[in-house]
Every structure is written in structure tokens, then in C-alpha cells.
Design a protein around this motif. Structure first.
Motif, mmCIF file in Angstrom:
data_model
loop_
_atom_site.group_PDB
_atom_site.id
_atom_site.type_symbol
_atom_site.label_atom_id
_atom_site.label_comp_id
_atom_site.label_asym_id
_atom_site.label_seq_id
_atom_site.Cartn_x
_atom_site.Cartn_y
_atom_site.Cartn_z
ATOM 1 N N LYS A 233 -12.515 9.672 -0.778
ATOM 2 C CA LYS A 233 -11.271 8.833 -1.400
ATOM 3 C C LYS A 233 -11.155 9.681 -2.839
ATOM 4 O O LYS A 233 -9.786 9.850 -2.891
ATOM 5 C CB LYS A 233 -11.740 7.438 -2.009
ATOM 6 C CG LYS A 233 -10.866 6.796 -2.991
ATOM 7 C CD LYS A 233 -11.501 5.428 -3.425
ATOM 8 C CE LYS A 233 -10.780 4.811 -4.434
ATOM 9 N NZ LYS A 233 -11.596 3.905 -5.299
ATOM 10 N N THR B 37 0.677 -1.391 0.025
ATOM 11 C CA THR B 37 -0.064 -0.006 0.088
ATOM 12 C C THR B 37 0.871 1.068 -0.043
ATOM 13 O O THR B 37 2.172 1.063 0.149
ATOM 14 C CB THR B 37 -0.814 0.027 1.283
ATOM 15 O OG1 THR B 37 -0.225 0.160 2.406
ATOM 16 C CG2 THR B 37 -1.933 -1.173 1.389
ATOM 17 N N TYR C 265 -7.321 2.659 -7.543
ATOM 18 C CA TYR C 265 -6.782 2.611 -6.078
ATOM 19 C C TYR C 265 -8.096 2.349 -5.267
ATOM 20 O O TYR C 265 -8.931 2.782 -5.102
ATOM 21 C CB TYR C 265 -5.788 3.547 -5.560
ATOM 22 C CG TYR C 265 -4.764 3.959 -6.671
ATOM 23 C CD1 TYR C 265 -3.857 2.831 -6.869
ATOM 24 C CD2 TYR C 265 -4.809 4.639 -7.354
ATOM 25 C CE1 TYR C 265 -2.764 2.922 -7.799
ATOM 26 C CE2 TYR C 265 -3.807 5.129 -8.238
ATOM 27 C CZ TYR C 265 -2.731 4.223 -8.526
ATOM 28 O OH TYR C 265 -1.870 4.313 -9.625
ATOM 29 N N MET D 100 -9.142 2.283 -1.367
ATOM 30 C CA MET D 100 -8.710 2.757 0.014
ATOM 31 C C MET D 100 -9.016 1.960 1.082
ATOM 32 O O MET D 100 -9.957 1.352 1.464
ATOM 33 C CB MET D 100 -9.644 4.152 0.364
ATOM 34 C CG MET D 100 -9.419 4.786 1.514
ATOM 35 S SD MET D 100 -10.106 6.280 1.907
ATOM 36 C CE MET D 100 -11.994 5.728 2.030
ATOM 37 N N PHE E 174 -3.798 3.499 0.460
ATOM 38 C CA PHE E 174 -4.211 2.701 -0.822
ATOM 39 C C PHE E 174 -3.594 1.832 -1.183
ATOM 40 O O PHE E 174 -2.384 1.725 -1.074
ATOM 41 C CB PHE E 174 -4.272 4.010 -1.838
ATOM 42 C CG PHE E 174 -5.230 5.289 -1.581
ATOM 43 C CD1 PHE E 174 -6.219 5.174 -1.687
ATOM 44 C CD2 PHE E 174 -4.633 6.303 -0.669
ATOM 45 C CE1 PHE E 174 -7.417 6.069 -1.579
ATOM 46 C CE2 PHE E 174 -5.449 7.351 -0.487
ATOM 47 C CZ PHE E 174 -6.777 7.303 -0.834
#
Length: 115
Positions: free
Chosen positions: A95, A19, A46, A48, A38
Motif C-alpha cells: 500500500k 474510490t 487512504y 486500500m 483506495f
């Protein structure tokens, strides 16, 4: 909650998943600073993965240690409705605010080796 600043800090493994850690500042008094993680998703964007709040004060706890108990995962409660269901619209808006901040999406792509 409106994102006022965001920048990618580093790539990190979180629960076995690669991430990127993004430091986010908001206009919300109860969550002014967050760490948002992410990971890559199947749709070439991507996901979250987690939203973490740091309750430690830099003046007292100067060591940036994500294993410290002051780091609390607030992913669920941040976007819960009064009926304890996730407000997906609010979650996706947050996001996108983070990912749309200048340089964030590109830096995540570079660190996750995605373009």
C-alpha cells in the motif's frame, strides 16, 4: 513484490464507496499489472479497498470494462500467508509503495476532494 510504476486512472464508485482506481505495475511475474482501489480513511490517509487483477489481453479484449469476468479480486490471496491469515506487514508495505509513487497520493487527494 516491488511496485515499478503506478498512476491514478480515475475516481469510481465501488460497492457504494467513492474510490480512486490506481493502475500498478510490479516486478512479480504472476501479478505484473493490477488495479488498486483506495478510499478515504478516518486517519486522513487512504484505505486500500481492493486489489484487482486483469487477465484479459489487450489485443483480444480491447474494451476496458471493469465488470468483465477477466477482472478478479485478488485482495485476500495476494497477502495471505500459508496459514490463510493476512500478512498485514506485506499488505501495508505494498500500500505504501503505491501511495508513495510520485503524484499518486496527491492525485487521489484531488479526486476524492481531500488534501
Amino acid at each position: 513484490m516491488i511496485v515499478t510504476d503506478a498512476h491514478v486512472r480515475r475516481a469510481v464508485d465501488r460497492d457504494g464507496l467513492r474510490t480512486c482506481e490506481v493502475e500498478v505495475h510490479t516486478n512479480d511475474g504472476s501479478t505484473p499489472e493490477l488495479l488498486v482501489y483506495f478510499g478515504a480513511s478516518r486517519d486522513n490517509d487512504y484505505d486500500m479497498v481492493a486489489v484487482v487483477q486483469n487477465d484479459a489481453k489487450a489485443e483480444i479484449d480491447w474494451y476496458d470494462n471493469s465488470m468483465h469476468s477477466a477482472f478478479t479480486d485478488v485482495s485476500d490471496e495476494l497477502f495471505d500467508t500459508p496459514t490463510m491469515k493476512t500478512d498485514w506487514g506485506q499488505r501495508e508495505t505494498f500500500k505504501e509503495q503505491v501511495l508513495s509513487f510520485p503524484g499518486v497520493r496527491a492525485d487521489i487527494g484531488r479526486l476524492l476532494d481531500w488534501s
